[in-house]
Write a protein that holds these residues in place. Structure first.
Motif, mmCIF file in Angstrom:
data_model
loop_
_atom_site.group_PDB
_atom_site.id
_atom_site.type_symbol
_atom_site.label_atom_id
_atom_site.label_comp_id
_atom_site.label_asym_id
_atom_site.label_seq_id
_atom_site.Cartn_x
_atom_site.Cartn_y
_atom_site.Cartn_z
ATOM 1 N N VAL A 235 -8.178 -3.095 11.293
ATOM 2 C CA VAL A 235 -7.790 -2.143 12.336
ATOM 3 C C VAL A 235 -6.861 -1.093 11.758
ATOM 4 C CG1 VAL A 235 -6.652 -1.906 14.566
ATOM 5 C CG2 VAL A 235 -8.001 -3.928 14.089
ATOM 6 N N GLY A 236 -7.038 0.140 12.191
ATOM 7 C CA GLY A 236 -6.138 1.205 11.773
ATOM 8 C C GLY A 236 -6.733 2.562 12.073
ATOM 9 N N GLU A 237 -5.902 3.600 11.963
ATOM 10 C CA GLU A 237 -6.354 4.959 12.206
ATOM 11 C C GLU A 237 -7.372 5.392 11.155
ATOM 12 O OE1 GLU A 237 -2.716 7.570 13.697
ATOM 13 O OE2 GLU A 237 -2.062 6.063 12.250
ATOM 14 N N SER A 238 -8.073 6.480 11.420
ATOM 15 C CA SER A 238 -8.984 7.048 10.440
ATOM 16 C C SER A 238 -8.211 7.391 9.165
ATOM 17 C CB SER A 238 -9.635 8.326 10.985
ATOM 18 O OG SER A 238 -10.438 8.025 12.101
ATOM 19 N N GLY A 239 -8.784 7.056 8.017
ATOM 20 C CA GLY A 239 -8.118 7.321 6.748
ATOM 21 C C GLY A 239 -7.189 6.221 6.292
ATOM 22 N N ALA B 165 -2.412 3.811 5.726
ATOM 23 C CA ALA B 165 -2.169 4.531 4.473
ATOM 24 C C ALA B 165 -2.540 3.706 3.250
ATOM 25 C CB ALA B 165 -0.700 4.976 4.406
ATOM 26 N N GLY B 166 -3.677 3.010 3.348
ATOM 27 C CA GLY B 166 -4.186 2.273 2.201
ATOM 28 C C GLY B 166 -3.588 0.913 1.976
ATOM 29 N N ARG B 167 -2.733 0.468 2.877
ATOM 30 C CA ARG B 167 -2.082 -0.844 2.726
ATOM 31 C C ARG B 167 -2.308 -1.715 3.958
ATOM 32 N NH1 ARG B 167 1.192 -1.373 -1.597
ATOM 33 N NH2 ARG B 167 2.127 0.496 -2.550
ATOM 34 N N ILE B 168 -2.215 -3.024 3.748
ATOM 35 C CA ILE B 168 -2.150 -3.969 4.871
ATOM 36 C C ILE B 168 -0.690 -4.067 5.297
ATOM 37 C CG2 ILE B 168 -2.573 -6.334 5.653
ATOM 38 C CD1 ILE B 168 -5.137 -5.004 4.913
ATOM 39 N N LEU B 169 -0.409 -3.816 6.573
ATOM 40 C CA LEU B 169 0.961 -3.900 7.067
ATOM 41 C C LEU B 169 1.243 -5.205 7.810
ATOM 42 C CD1 LEU B 169 1.721 -0.301 8.402
ATOM 43 C CD2 LEU B 169 1.929 -1.214 6.083
ATOM 44 N N GLU B 170 0.191 -5.782 8.397
ATOM 45 C CA GLU B 170 0.379 -7.013 9.167
ATOM 46 C C GLU B 170 -0.960 -7.720 9.283
ATOM 47 O OE1 GLU B 170 2.464 -8.540 13.364
ATOM 48 O OE2 GLU B 170 2.341 -6.400 12.905
ATOM 49 N N GLN C 46 4.663 -7.657 14.964
ATOM 50 C CA GLN C 46 5.946 -7.544 14.281
ATOM 51 C C GLN C 46 6.171 -6.200 13.605
ATOM 52 O OE1 GLN C 46 8.341 -10.069 14.401
ATOM 53 N NE2 GLN C 46 6.900 -10.916 15.897
ATOM 54 N N HIS C 47 5.102 -5.532 13.194
ATOM 55 C CA HIS C 47 5.284 -4.242 12.533
ATOM 56 C C HIS C 47 5.279 -3.122 13.580
ATOM 57 C CE1 HIS C 47 4.905 -0.873 9.783
ATOM 58 N NE2 HIS C 47 5.154 -1.704 8.787
ATOM 59 N N PRO C 48 6.181 -2.149 13.466
ATOM 60 C CA PRO C 48 6.215 -1.047 14.446
ATOM 61 C C PRO C 48 4.875 -0.317 14.578
ATOM 62 C CG PRO C 48 8.191 -1.020 13.115
ATOM 63 C CD PRO C 48 7.303 -2.067 12.510
ATOM 64 N N TYR C 49 4.099 -0.258 13.507
ATOM 65 C CA TYR C 49 2.796 0.417 13.597
ATOM 66 C C TYR C 49 1.831 -0.363 14.479
ATOM 67 C CZ TYR C 49 -1.672 2.483 12.292
ATOM 68 O OH TYR C 49 -2.912 3.086 12.329
ATOM 69 N N THR C 50 1.818 -1.682 14.329
ATOM 70 C CA THR C 50 0.965 -2.524 15.171
ATOM 71 C C THR C 50 1.345 -2.364 16.634
ATOM 72 O OG1 THR C 50 0.861 -4.134 13.361
ATOM 73 C CG2 THR C 50 0.088 -4.863 15.520
ATOM 74 N N VAL C 51 2.644 -2.369 16.895
ATOM 75 C CA VAL C 51 3.130 -2.183 18.271
ATOM 76 C C VAL C 51 2.709 -0.815 18.792
ATOM 77 C CG1 VAL C 51 5.187 -2.015 19.725
ATOM 78 C CG2 VAL C 51 5.058 -3.770 17.943
ATOM 79 N N GLY C 52 2.794 0.210 17.930
ATOM 80 C CA GLY C 52 2.379 1.550 18.318
ATOM 81 C C GLY C 52 0.912 1.613 18.675
ATOM 82 N N LEU C 53 0.075 0.924 17.909
ATOM 83 C CA LEU C 53 -1.357 0.882 18.205
ATOM 84 C C LEU C 53 -1.612 0.223 19.558
ATOM 85 C CD1 LEU C 53 -3.043 -0.123 14.805
ATOM 86 C CD2 LEU C 53 -3.102 2.106 15.920
#
Length: 352
Positions: free
Chosen positions: A41-45, A231-236, A248-255
């Motif tokens: 899961v993640g944004e385009s790119g 951005a090319g990495r696994i965050l959670e 737990q990661h702010p990006y996951t919460v944002g999604l």
């Protein structure tokens, strides 16, 4: 637990462009368990499709695998000669693409296309191949398969064309199926049918699935585990329950906060401010730091390690460090949790 069917270790992939070298995948490590659906899961790119194209060894010419390995049945797919890869693609490893028309030959009858897939990869005669093609067409829900066997792709709706592509991908009983946003171009009703079909076939055939999507709402009804990329990495990464109930990661919460539900009012929807970083010159620290309202000073300087949340759940954020201040990331998520719980309950009733 059975041995992992696929293991990606420390994978980094660059793209050479006129502007410079794009560091598209950076030190990605993932494991795919037998018979599960792993959602990327993640944004385009964010690197989702590049990761799976590396698995399939279908990267463009300007791509370079800088480091890492992709292990399948004791072999590193990155080191196999093209002839061996061709035997694996479509047979052991199969892919469903976002737009079925790019995967189908508009000049060839659909039945013949499904048969050709089987004849290419297995030692089988045309009569048996046709029987199997008809059987898989029926299995994926194509009504009147015998009559429709001779139709051309343009004679099918978008949802039916996607079912044909799924039939082509599954006819050789692959051990791994990659579904690259297979429902994005479909309306909500057809999308639900295709997701249910993929889950049903996974359960029946035991195929492990990597499901790529930018939509966390889609994940709830189909995935077992989730890996969040940015951005090319696994965050959670964690179980689907971990990600939806305890992100737990702010990006996951944002999604999650930017994912609409049927119950919510328009004013409840939040967006993630800013844009992803330039991967020609990626940031030294957490790649999400510049869009993160809770970012710490260390986020801009040093890449966070993965912190263990539970045996199934890990997140790369300095907010999990013992010295970090406590923040309430999951405020306003109750409505989405309730929506997720309803989806899970609905899926359980359908399975019964």
């Amino acid at each position: 637990m059975a041995e992992d069917v696929l293991t990606i270790k420390n994978l980094s992939v660059d793209f050479k462009t006129l502007e410079g070298t794009v560091h598209a995948i950076r030190n990605v490590t993932l494991k795919l368990h037998p018979g599960e659906v792993l959602a990327l899961v993640g944004e385009s790119g964010s690197g989702k499709s590049v990761t799976t194209k590396t698995v399939m060894q279908l990267l463009p010419k300007n791509a370079e695998v800088v480091s890492g390995s992709v292990e399948y049945e004791g072999r590193d797919l990155l080191k196999l000669p093209e002839k061996e890869l061709q035997k694996l693609r479509g047979n052991d490893l199969a892919e469903i693409f976002q737009d079925p028309m790019t995967a189908l030959d508009p000049t060839m009858r659909v039945g013949k296309q499904i048969m050709e897939h089987l004849l290419q990869h297995q030692d089988i005669n045309k009569e048996d191949a046709k029987k199997k093609a008809l059987a898989i067409m029926e299995k994926v829900g194509i009504v009147n398969a015998k009559e429709r066997f001779k139709n051309f792709p343009y004679q099918f709706s978008g949802g039916m064309r996607q079912r044909i592509v799924i039939a082509m991908a599954l006819i050789c009983n692959p051990k791994i199926l990659i579904a690259d946003e297979p429902t994005t171009a479909l309306d909500v009703t057809i999308q639900s049918q295709i997701l249910k079909l993929i889950k049903q076939l996974k359960d029946e055939l035991g195929t492990a699935v990597i499901f790529i999507t930018h939509d966390l709402g889609v994940v709830a009804g189909v995935a077992d585990r989730v890996a969040v990329m940015y951005a090319g990495r696994i965050l959670e990464f964690g179980s689907v329950n971990d990600i939806f109930y305890y992100p737990q990661h702010p990006y996951t919460v944002g999604l999650l906060k930017s994912t609409p539900t049927m119950e919510m009012d328009g004013g409840d929807l939040e967006s993630i401010p800013g844009t992803p970083p330039n991967l020609i010159n990626p940031p030294a620290g957490d790649p999400f730091a510049y869009r993160n309202r809770y970012a710490l000073k260390i986020d801009f300087k040093k890449l966070p390690p993965f912190f263990k949340v539970s045996d199934t759940h890990y997140a790369a954020t300095w907010l999990l460090d013992k010295q970090a201040p406590k923040v309430h990331l999951t405020d306003k998520l109750d409505q989405r949790r309730q929506h997720y719980a309803k989806l899970v309950e609905k899926e359980a009733h359908q399975d019964d």
